[in-house]
Enzyme design. Sequence first.
Site, PDB file in Angstrom:
ATOM      1  N   SER A 214       0.836  -1.214   0.000  1.00 18.68           N
ATOM      2  CA  SER A 214       0.000   0.000   0.000  1.00 18.68           C
ATOM      3  C   SER A 214       0.869   1.262   0.000  1.00 18.68           C
ATOM      4  CB  SER A 214      -0.992  -0.007   1.170  1.00 18.68           C
ATOM      5  OG  SER A 214      -0.316   0.123   2.394  1.00 18.68           O
TER       6      SER A 214
ATOM      7  N   MET B   8      10.657  -6.950   4.422  1.00 14.44           N
ATOM      8  CA  MET B   8      10.818  -7.635   5.701  1.00 14.44           C
ATOM      9  C   MET B   8      12.171  -8.335   5.835  1.00 14.44           C
ATOM     10  SD  MET B   8       8.096  -6.706   7.092  1.00 14.44           S
ATOM     11  CE  MET B   8       7.904  -7.738   8.543  1.00 14.44           C
ATOM     12  N   ARG B   9      13.232  -7.643   5.442  1.00 11.29           N
ATOM     13  CA  ARG B   9      14.582  -8.204   5.589  1.00 11.29           C
ATOM     14  C   ARG B   9      15.524  -7.118   6.063  1.00 11.29           C
ATOM     15  NH1 ARG B   9      15.468 -13.014   3.747  1.00 11.29           N
ATOM     16  NH2 ARG B   9      13.473 -13.755   3.025  1.00 11.29           N
TER      17      ARG B   9
ATOM     18  N   HIS C 217       8.483   3.023   9.262  1.00  5.35           N
ATOM     19  CA  HIS C 217       8.183   2.062  10.323  1.00  5.35           C
ATOM     20  C   HIS C 217       6.958   2.523  11.105  1.00  5.35           C
ATOM     21  CE1 HIS C 217       9.071  -1.143  13.136  1.00  5.35           C
ATOM     22  NE2 HIS C 217       8.747  -0.280  14.093  1.00  5.35           N
TER      23      HIS C 217
HETATM   24  C1  GRF Z   1       3.875  -0.504   6.796  1.00  2.00           C
HETATM   25  O1  GRF Z   1       3.113  -0.369   7.958  1.00  2.00           O
HETATM   26  C2  GRF Z   1       5.288  -0.041   7.008  1.00  2.00           C
HETATM   27  O2  GRF Z   1       5.388   0.963   7.975  1.00  2.00           O
HETATM   28  C3  GRF Z   1       5.965  -1.292   7.513  1.00  2.00           C
HETATM   29  O3  GRF Z   1       5.366  -2.334   6.800  1.00  2.00           O
HETATM   30  C4  GRF Z   1       4.053  -1.967   6.422  1.00  2.00           C
HETATM   31  C5  GRF Z   1       3.950  -2.202   4.947  1.00  2.00           C
HETATM   32  O4  GRF Z   1       2.639  -2.071   4.464  1.00  2.00           O
HETATM   33  N1  GRF Z   1       7.390  -1.200   7.340  1.00  2.00           N
HETATM   34  P1  GRF Z   1       2.380  -2.060   2.890  1.00  2.00           P
HETATM   35  O5  GRF Z   1       2.978  -3.341   2.321  1.00  2.00           O
HETATM   36  O6  GRF Z   1       3.022  -0.841   2.332  1.00  2.00           O
HETATM   37  O7  GRF Z   1       0.881  -2.052   2.735  1.00  2.00           O
END
Ligand code: GRF
Length: 199
Positions: A13, A90-91, A109
């Site tokens: 998103s 996520m790494r 974050h």
């Molecule tokens: C967001 O809340 C961002 O802050 C965190 O991971 C989430 C990613 O959401 N690092 P999206 O994939 O952008 O919807």
Amino acid sequence: MSKIAVFASGQGSNLQAIMDAISAGKLTASLELVVSDKPAAFCLTRAIKGGIPTLAINPRDYPSKDVYEGVILEKLLDLGVEYIILAGYMRIVGPVLLRPFANRIINIHPSLLPAFPGKDGIGQALAAGVKETGVTIHYVDDGIDTGPIIAQERLFIGVDETRESLEVRIHAIEHRLYPEVLQEIFVRGKKENGKTGIT
Ligand code: GRF
């Protein structure tokens, strides 16, 4: 115009917010590539729909993190990418990418860092029972959500706040704040490069 790559692992998103801001002329950047370590992630669908080149790359297919990041680096250098924008990637970024992109990797974050770093910043804040939380945008270093903070926005957690309602409110902040802050960074970067003659 700044050349950027977005790295994402999930829904995307924030990637969408960046793509929309570029289309609306609010973010002066050229999105050269979307990189995902999860080949089935919805962020890739969004990129393809938006006509953005993608690199779906599963780290398990490589003998080491260095080799995996080396493949990504080569692609980024080929495209002349200047900034790596992490949006739900996520790494932990390793030295192969950190070194050549020092101070040019940015992350968002969902907490007020240094509080609640790592996974599930939203859930951590709720579990801790704090009265406020928020969103942080920061430069990436070799720690987990520890790099220099660029911008933060706070929100109060309501008495009847649920996980779902808090997620919606945090995302709304993220989708507005990330493109705004990136625009400031890119404009500042171009001015500074102008002074040194680097293009
Ligand atoms: C967001 O809340 C961002 O802050 C965190 O991971 C989430 C990613 O959401 N690092 P999206 O994939 O952008 O919807």
